[in-house]
Design an enzyme around this catalytic site. Structure first.
Site, PDB file in Angstrom:
ATOM      1  N   GLU A 111      -0.080  14.632   1.777  1.00 37.06           N
ATOM      2  CA  GLU A 111      -0.185  16.045   2.144  1.00 37.06           C
ATOM      3  C   GLU A 111      -1.546  16.617   1.756  1.00 37.06           C
ATOM      4  O   GLU A 111      -2.143  17.403   2.497  1.00 37.06           O
ATOM      5  CB  GLU A 111       0.942  16.832   1.472  1.00 37.06           C
ATOM      6  CG  GLU A 111       2.314  16.417   1.993  1.00 37.06           C
ATOM      7  CD  GLU A 111       3.465  17.013   1.204  1.00 37.06           C
ATOM      8  OE1 GLU A 111       3.537  16.775  -0.020  1.00 37.06           O
ATOM      9  OE2 GLU A 111       4.295  17.711   1.804  1.00 37.06           O
ATOM     10  N   GLU A 131       9.350  11.065  -0.102  1.00 38.34           N
ATOM     11  CA  GLU A 131      10.144  11.988  -0.919  1.00 38.34           C
ATOM     12  C   GLU A 131      11.643  11.745  -0.803  1.00 38.34           C
ATOM     13  O   GLU A 131      12.389  11.889  -1.770  1.00 38.34           O
ATOM     14  CB  GLU A 131       9.849  13.442  -0.519  1.00 38.34           C
ATOM     15  CG  GLU A 131       8.498  13.971  -0.979  1.00 38.34           C
ATOM     16  CD  GLU A 131       7.378  13.704   0.008  1.00 38.34           C
ATOM     17  OE1 GLU A 131       7.548  12.880   0.943  1.00 38.34           O
ATOM     18  OE2 GLU A 131       6.316  14.330  -0.157  1.00 38.34           O
TER      19      GLU A 131
HETATM   20  C1  HXC Z   1       4.352  10.473 -11.711  1.00 38.18           C
HETATM   21  C2  HXC Z   1       3.583   8.393 -11.197  1.00 38.18           C
HETATM   22  C3  HXC Z   1       3.670   8.674  -9.806  1.00 38.18           C
HETATM   23  C4  HXC Z   1       4.137   9.960  -9.435  1.00 38.18           C
HETATM   24  C5  HXC Z   1       2.957   6.656 -10.037  1.00 38.18           C
HETATM   25  N1  HXC Z   1       3.126   7.149 -11.284  1.00 38.18           N
HETATM   26  N2  HXC Z   1       3.281   7.571  -9.128  1.00 38.18           N
HETATM   27  N3  HXC Z   1       3.924   9.285 -12.128  1.00 38.18           N
HETATM   28  N4  HXC Z   1       4.459  10.816 -10.433  1.00 38.18           N
HETATM   29  N5  HXC Z   1       4.238  10.320  -8.157  1.00 38.18           N
HETATM   30  C6  HXC Z   1       2.890   6.459 -12.541  1.00 38.18           C
HETATM   31  C7  HXC Z   1       3.955   5.431 -12.835  1.00 38.18           C
HETATM   32  O1  HXC Z   1       5.097   6.041 -13.386  1.00 38.18           O
HETATM   33  C8  HXC Z   1       3.263   4.545 -13.819  1.00 38.18           C
HETATM   34  O2  HXC Z   1       3.235   5.169 -15.080  1.00 38.18           O
HETATM   35  C9  HXC Z   1       1.818   4.539 -13.310  1.00 38.18           C
HETATM   36  O3  HXC Z   1       1.696   5.711 -12.488  1.00 38.18           O
HETATM   37  C10 HXC Z   1       1.504   3.338 -12.453  1.00 38.18           C
HETATM   38  O4  HXC Z   1       2.462   3.264 -11.408  1.00 38.18           O
HETATM   39  P1  HXC Z   1       3.307   1.923 -11.085  1.00 38.18           P
HETATM   40  O5  HXC Z   1       4.509   2.327 -10.377  1.00 38.18           O
HETATM   41  O6  HXC Z   1       3.456   1.121 -12.318  1.00 38.18           O
HETATM   42  O7  HXC Z   1       2.291   1.170 -10.104  1.00 38.18           O
HETATM   43  P2  HXC Z   1       2.662   0.157  -8.940  1.00 38.18           P
HETATM   44  O8  HXC Z   1       3.736  -0.788  -9.380  1.00 38.18           O
HETATM   45  O9  HXC Z   1       1.363  -0.413  -8.484  1.00 38.18           O
HETATM   46  O10 HXC Z   1       3.297   1.042  -7.751  1.00 38.18           O
HETATM   47  C11 HXC Z   1       2.504   2.013  -7.088  1.00 38.18           C
HETATM   48  C12 HXC Z   1       3.409   2.962  -6.260  1.00 38.18           C
HETATM   49  C13 HXC Z   1       4.506   3.541  -7.178  1.00 38.18           C
HETATM   50  C14 HXC Z   1       4.064   2.175  -5.097  1.00 38.18           C
HETATM   51  C15 HXC Z   1       2.513   4.046  -5.676  1.00 38.18           C
HETATM   52  O11 HXC Z   1       3.880   4.073  -8.361  1.00 38.18           O
HETATM   53  C16 HXC Z   1       5.286   4.641  -6.557  1.00 38.18           C
HETATM   54  O12 HXC Z   1       6.166   4.412  -5.724  1.00 38.18           O
HETATM   55  N6  HXC Z   1       5.014   5.913  -6.947  1.00 38.18           N
HETATM   56  C17 HXC Z   1       5.761   7.044  -6.469  1.00 38.18           C
HETATM   57  C18 HXC Z   1       5.373   7.368  -5.046  1.00 38.18           C
HETATM   58  C19 HXC Z   1       6.159   8.582  -4.556  1.00 38.18           C
HETATM   59  O13 HXC Z   1       7.382   8.562  -4.494  1.00 38.18           O
HETATM   60  N7  HXC Z   1       5.429   9.652  -4.205  1.00 38.18           N
HETATM   61  C20 HXC Z   1       6.061  10.850  -3.753  1.00 38.18           C
HETATM   62  C21 HXC Z   1       6.319  11.731  -4.920  1.00 38.18           C
HETATM   63  S1  HXC Z   1       7.234  13.161  -4.435  1.00 38.18           S
HETATM   64  P3  HXC Z   1       3.823   4.438 -16.395  1.00 38.18           P
HETATM   65  O14 HXC Z   1       3.704   5.484 -17.460  1.00 38.18           O
HETATM   66  O15 HXC Z   1       5.216   4.026 -16.066  1.00 38.18           O
HETATM   67  O16 HXC Z   1       2.900   3.259 -16.583  1.00 38.18           O
HETATM   68  C22 HXC Z   1       6.144  14.200  -3.805  1.00 38.18           C
HETATM   69  C23 HXC Z   1       6.802  15.463  -3.437  1.00 38.18           C
HETATM   70  C24 HXC Z   1       5.954  16.526  -2.839  1.00 38.18           C
HETATM   71  O17 HXC Z   1       4.992  13.968  -3.682  1.00 38.18           O
HETATM   72  C25 HXC Z   1       6.732  17.779  -2.728  1.00 38.18           C
HETATM   73  C26 HXC Z   1       8.157  17.686  -3.160  1.00 38.18           C
HETATM   74  C27 HXC Z   1       8.696  18.931  -3.812  1.00 38.18           C
END
Ligand code: HXC
Length: 257
Positions: A111, A131
């Site tokens: 976004e 999401e």
């Molecule tokens: C908080 C996050 C994060 C996020 C990653 N991290 N994405 N923390 N919010 N969105 C953190 C992880 O918890 C982790 O911290 C560190 O970053 C590294 O991430 P990993 O998962 O270990 O890395 P990897 O295995 O390489 O995977 C990468 C990834 C995965 C595929 C991008 O991190 C992932 O799926 N992230 C979430 C993506 C997501 O769902 N985005 C949408 C969010 S909702 P630690 O401390 O554990 O090491 C959104 C909503 C908008 O954006 C409006 C809604 C109201």
């Protein structure tokens, strides 16, 4: 500098803003939002800045809104703090903006990229609105901007399944203007920015306004809006310079007014 989660550098008439929360893959918490919005609004008022580039790291442009920060929130928390609304101010900037996306641009990261005017992708870029896998929906305009960018078919599939698109699919779908090899992304984004920043600043602002109007209005109104701005550019010093330079077979030197 005054910011903890972003880096701001100046390169000629270009400002480079780098998201810098590497341990969280640049997850967009409220501090990041407030800093990005504050920094870009300062740059927007600076006549020496003609283009703003927004980038992340090689691995992640931004992996979305900060899930850990959102997790405990209730409806009243979200409503009363008007969660994420400040991001809308990025779309109101007059200075052209470029998102240079390498790696993950998911959820709020996708976004954020779509809030920028030009979207350049590294071949490593991954876009999506996952999401729904968290039990929520996009909250920074994703359901609207993705749909306008790629159409209902792909937007609906991405928002309902959470599947991601690689750079090639994003380019075919019209989400990104171009794909660049990852190692060249930043240099290319800065080169595009310097090109834009070298144009007349007010005329670039008007070109941006005119294109953006296409998303807000009917064709006839949009064409009328364009015509008003087209007439208005003849009040600029830069129109005189641009056309004189063409006639004299030399590069223009815009004064940005
Ligand atoms: C908080 C996050 C994060 C996020 C990653 N991290 N994405 N923390 N919010 N969105 C953190 C992880 O918890 C982790 O911290 C560190 O970053 C590294 O991430 P990993 O998962 O270990 O890395 P990897 O295995 O390489 O995977 C990468 C990834 C995965 C595929 C991008 O991190 C992932 O799926 N992230 C979430 C993506 C997501 O769902 N985005 C949408 C969010 S909702 P630690 O401390 O554990 O090491 C959104 C909503 C908008 O954006 C409006 C809604 C109201």
């Amino acid at each position: 500098g005054p910011y903890e989660t972003i880096l701001v550098e100046r390169k000629g008439r270009t400002a480079l803003l780098t998201l810098n929360r590497p341990k969280a893959l640049n997850a967009l918490n409220l501090q990041v939002m407030n800093e990005v919005v504050a920094a870009t609004e300062v740059l927007d008022r600076d006549p020496d800045v003609g283009c703003i580039v927004l980038t992340g790291s090689e691995k992640a442009f931004a992996a979305g809104a900060d899930i850990k920060e959102m997790r405990p929130q209730g409806y009243m928390d979200m409503y009363l703090s008007d969660w994420f609304t400040a991001w809308d101010r990025l779309a109101q900037l007059r200075t052209p903006t470029i998102a240079a996306v390498s790696g993950y641009a998911l959820g709020g990261g996708c976004e954020l990229a779509m809030l920028c005017d030009i979207l350049l992708a590294a071949d490593s870029a991954v876009f999506g609105q996952p999401e729904i896998k968290l039990g929520v929906i996009p909250g920074i305009g994703g359901s609207q901007r993705l749909t306008r960018a790629v159409g209902k078919a792909k937007a609906m599939e991405l928002c309902l399944t959470g599947r991601t698109m690689d750079a090639a699919e994003a380019e075919r779908a019209g989400l990104v203007s171009r794909i660049v090899p990852a190692g060249e992304l930043l240099a290319e984004a800065l080169a595009v920015a310097e090109t834009v920043a070298g144009m007349s600043a007010p005329v670039a602002m008007m070109a941006k306004e005119a294109v953006n109007r296409a998303f807000e209005t009917t064709l006839a109104e949009g064409v009328r809006f364009e015509r008003r701005l087209f007439h208005a550019v003849f009040a600029t010093a830069d129109q005189k310079e641009g056309m004189a330079a063409f006639a004299e077979k030399r590069p223009p030197e815009f004064t940005h007014r």
